[in-house]
Write a protein that holds these residues in place. Structure first.
Motif, PDB file in Angstrom:
ATOM      1  N   VAL A 221       0.838  -1.207   0.000  1.00 43.77           N
ATOM      2  CA  VAL A 221       0.000   0.000   0.000  1.00 43.77           C
ATOM      3  C   VAL A 221       0.867   1.248   0.000  1.00 43.77           C
ATOM      4  O   VAL A 221       0.621   2.197  -0.753  1.00 43.77           O
ATOM      5  N   LEU A 222       1.895   1.271   0.826  1.00 45.68           N
ATOM      6  CA  LEU A 222       2.756   2.446   0.931  1.00 45.68           C
ATOM      7  C   LEU A 222       3.522   2.704  -0.368  1.00 45.68           C
ATOM      8  O   LEU A 222       3.685   3.866  -0.776  1.00 45.68           O
ATOM      9  N   GLN A 223       3.991   1.651  -0.994  1.00 47.97           N
ATOM     10  CA  GLN A 223       4.720   1.825  -2.255  1.00 47.97           C
ATOM     11  C   GLN A 223       3.812   2.365  -3.353  1.00 47.97           C
ATOM     12  O   GLN A 223       4.209   3.239  -4.129  1.00 47.97           O
ATOM     13  N   ALA A 224       2.587   1.861  -3.412  1.00 46.28           N
ATOM     14  CA  ALA A 224       1.636   2.344  -4.417  1.00 46.28           C
ATOM     15  C   ALA A 224       1.289   3.815  -4.159  1.00 46.28           C
ATOM     16  O   ALA A 224       1.210   4.614  -5.097  1.00 46.28           O
ATOM     17  N   LEU A 225       1.107   4.168  -2.893  1.00 44.30           N
ATOM     18  CA  LEU A 225       0.780   5.554  -2.561  1.00 44.30           C
ATOM     19  C   LEU A 225       1.950   6.479  -2.835  1.00 44.30           C
ATOM     20  O   LEU A 225       1.783   7.596  -3.336  1.00 44.30           O
ATOM     21  N   ALA A 226       3.166   6.003  -2.538  1.00 46.68           N
ATOM     22  CA  ALA A 226       4.362   6.812  -2.747  1.00 46.68           C
ATOM     23  C   ALA A 226       4.567   7.145  -4.220  1.00 46.68           C
ATOM     24  O   ALA A 226       5.082   8.216  -4.562  1.00 46.68           O
ATOM     25  N   ALA A 227       4.138   6.255  -5.101  1.00 48.80           N
ATOM     26  CA  ALA A 227       4.295   6.501  -6.534  1.00 48.80           C
ATOM     27  C   ALA A 227       3.393   7.634  -7.010  1.00 48.80           C
ATOM     28  O   ALA A 227       3.736   8.359  -7.947  1.00 48.80           O
ATOM     29  N   GLU A 228       2.251   7.805  -6.355  1.00 49.78           N
ATOM     30  CA  GLU A 228       1.297   8.836  -6.763  1.00 49.78           C
ATOM     31  C   GLU A 228       1.382  10.084  -5.892  1.00 49.78           C
ATOM     32  O   GLU A 228       1.313  11.208  -6.388  1.00 49.78           O
ATOM     33  N   ARG A 229       1.515   9.866  -4.571  1.00 52.57           N
ATOM     34  CA  ARG A 229       1.494  10.988  -3.623  1.00 52.57           C
ATOM     35  C   ARG A 229       2.572  10.769  -2.559  1.00 52.57           C
ATOM     36  O   ARG A 229       2.278  10.339  -1.441  1.00 52.57           O
ATOM     37  N   PRO A 230       3.806  11.038  -2.912  1.00 52.12           N
ATOM     38  CA  PRO A 230       4.931  10.751  -2.007  1.00 52.12           C
ATOM     39  C   PRO A 230       4.833  11.451  -0.651  1.00 52.12           C
ATOM     40  O   PRO A 230       5.208  10.865   0.365  1.00 52.12           O
ATOM     41  N   GLU A 231       4.350  12.695  -0.617  1.00 55.28           N
ATOM     42  CA  GLU A 231       4.256  13.414   0.652  1.00 55.28           C
ATOM     43  C   GLU A 231       3.243  12.759   1.581  1.00 55.28           C
ATOM     44  O   GLU A 231       3.479  12.630   2.789  1.00 55.28           O
ATOM     45  N   ASP A 232       2.108  12.351   1.025  1.00 55.94           N
ATOM     46  CA  ASP A 232       1.094  11.674   1.830  1.00 55.94           C
ATOM     47  C   ASP A 232       1.612  10.325   2.333  1.00 55.94           C
ATOM     48  O   ASP A 232       1.330   9.922   3.469  1.00 55.94           O
ATOM     49  N   ALA A 233       2.366   9.645   1.484  1.00 56.86           N
ATOM     50  CA  ALA A 233       2.926   8.349   1.881  1.00 56.86           C
ATOM     51  C   ALA A 233       3.899   8.517   3.047  1.00 56.86           C
ATOM     52  O   ALA A 233       3.909   7.711   3.991  1.00 56.86           O
ATOM     53  N   GLU A 234       4.696   9.573   2.993  1.00 60.42           N
ATOM     54  CA  GLU A 234       5.667   9.829   4.067  1.00 60.42           C
ATOM     55  C   GLU A 234       4.950  10.171   5.367  1.00 60.42           C
ATOM     56  O   GLU A 234       5.332   9.712   6.447  1.00 60.42           O
ATOM     57  N   ALA A 235       3.904  11.006   5.277  1.00 62.61           N
ATOM     58  CA  ALA A 235       3.140  11.381   6.463  1.00 62.61           C
ATOM     59  C   ALA A 235       2.445  10.165   7.061  1.00 62.61           C
ATOM     60  O   ALA A 235       2.371  10.005   8.285  1.00 62.61           O
ATOM     61  N   LEU A 236       1.955   9.292   6.197  1.00 67.19           N
ATOM     62  CA  LEU A 236       1.285   8.079   6.658  1.00 67.19           C
ATOM     63  C   LEU A 236       2.270   7.131   7.313  1.00 67.19           C
ATOM     64  O   LEU A 236       1.995   6.556   8.377  1.00 67.19           O
ATOM     65  N   ARG A 237       3.449   6.963   6.693  1.00 68.92           N
ATOM     66  CA  ARG A 237       4.465   6.064   7.237  1.00 68.92           C
ATOM     67  C   ARG A 237       4.887   6.494   8.649  1.00 68.92           C
ATOM     68  O   ARG A 237       5.169   5.646   9.509  1.00 68.92           O
ATOM     69  N   ALA A 238       4.912   7.806   8.878  1.00 67.55           N
ATOM     70  CA  ALA A 238       5.330   8.322  10.183  1.00 67.55           C
ATOM     71  C   ALA A 238       4.346   7.953  11.287  1.00 67.55           C
ATOM     72  O   ALA A 238       4.697   7.959  12.471  1.00 67.55           O
ATOM     73  N   LYS A 239       3.104   7.628  10.906  1.00 69.19           N
ATOM     74  CA  LYS A 239       2.091   7.297  11.903  1.00 69.19           C
ATOM     75  C   LYS A 239       1.909   5.794  12.090  1.00 69.19           C
ATOM     76  O   LYS A 239       1.125   5.362  12.938  1.00 69.19           O
ATOM     77  N   LEU A 240       2.618   5.004  11.304  1.00 59.01           N
ATOM     78  CA  LEU A 240       2.475   3.554  11.400  1.00 59.01           C
ATOM     79  C   LEU A 240       3.375   2.982  12.489  1.00 59.01           C
ATOM     80  O   LEU A 240       4.411   3.547  12.827  1.00 59.01           O
TER      81      LEU A 240
END
Length: 335
Positions: A221-240
């Motif tokens: 999920v994170l890799q797919a999100l990072a390909a489209e919206r890297p900033e959102d993926a980074e913010a999400l990863r920080a909360k996991l």
């Protein structure tokens, strides 16, 4: 009399609260007063709001609504519902303070209570909302809030918007009551009746969901999100937070966590982990629990993969629930 097709295309069908409001207004105050006493506070607010927004109701609609009283309306004027008539409907039936409370919501709380409610909202929420409004509206809103609240918002506004709002505040003229009421009603609807989600709420909710997923799916999920919206993926990863992140958990938090986890679950969860990770966990246990886990680990073989995943998920879920209650910190707090 106009045909059904004529007035139905001009005036929309009345809904439940509108029908009640129309009937009460038609009845007049003496009879309506007796009926209003049977409604609770929430129902009164719904009915009052409907009465205030009713507008002109064609006589044909009223005749259809109250067939048994058709003769009373056949020669009368069309019904008109507005704020003043709605307030008059409540007066004498309810205590003055309750009438004022209901009418303040219907009017958009132009008596000032709306600004007290707004001032109690988090500054980031107010800032995000006012930044999207016209600078004149933002200036007016800030003029109605306390100095401390206004200052907090001004500090968070983008520089250009802050400067523009400041200029407008300096020359802000009194606003006509009608215009002020429109603005207050809109703000009341946007922030109080339909409050926006706090900044980051969607990311936090998504993190809550992903934290429940299996590790291999999380990374996908994170890799797919990072390909489209890297900033959102980074913010999400920080909360996991995963089981492997326990090694970076503050020692005090680890100790509090493992006090709530059964020793047999710890043993299964540690199956297959490297010595450094196991030592990190063992250092967080009480002396008795540590000896018990060490003895179990020494004599235990590899646990089934499903059992290991379930035990690790149990520990992670326990930790996240404790963090949500404020019992532990997931990361070191920097002063």
């Amino acid at each position: 009399m106009a045909s059904d097709a004529t007035y139905e295309t001009v005036y929309p069908a009345l809904k439940g609260p509108q029908k009640v409001a129309a009937l009460l207004l038609v009845m007049g105050k003496p009879l309506a007063s007796r009926l209003l006493g049977h409604f609770d506070a929430g129902e009164l607010k719904v009915i009052t709001r409907a009465a205030a927004q009713l507008g002109s109701v064609p006589i044909e609609v009223l005749e259809e609504l109250v067939e048994e009283f058709a003769s009373e309306f056949s020669n009368g004027a069309e019904l008109s519902g507005n704020v003043d008539r709605a307030e008059n409907l409540l007066a004498g039936v309810l205590p003055p303070d309750q009438v004022a409370d209901i009418m303040s919501e219907v009017r958009g709380a132009s008596n000032g209570s709306i600004w007290q409610k707004i001032a109690a909202l988090p500054a980031p929420v107010l800032t995000d909302y006012l930044a999207k409004q016209h600078p004149q509206v933002a200036a007016l809103a800030l003029s109605k809030l306390g100095a401390n609240v206004a200052a907090s918002i001004m500090e968070l506004l983008p520089r250009e918007r802050r400067n523009e709002v400041t200029r407008r505040l300096l020359v802000l003229a009194p606003v006509a009551d009608a215009a002020l009421r429109v603005i207050e009603t809109r703000i009341n609807q946007d922030l109080i009746l339909n409050p926006p989600a706090p900044p980051g709420a969607q990311t936090a909710r998504m993190a809550e969901i992903i934290n429940k997923m299996a590790p291999e799916h999380v990374e996908d999920v994170l890799q797919a999100l990072a390909a489209e919206r890297p900033e959102d993926a980074e913010a999400l990863r920080a909360k996991l937070f995963s089981f492997d992140d326990l090694i970076g958990l503050p020692q005090k938090s680890r100790q509090a966590l493992f006090e709530k986890v059964a020793s047999d679950k710890i043993v299964v969860a540690l199956s297959g982990k490297d010595p450094e990770f196991i030592a990190n966990v063992l250092s967080s246990l009480t002396a008795r629990a540590r000896r018990l886990v060490e003895n179990e680990l020494a004599g235990a073989g590899a646990a089934p993969t499903r059992d290991v995943a379930a035990a690790r998920r149990l520990i992670t879920d326990t930790l996240l629930a404790m963090a949500e209650r404020g019992e532990v910190e997931l990361r070191e707090v920097v002063d």
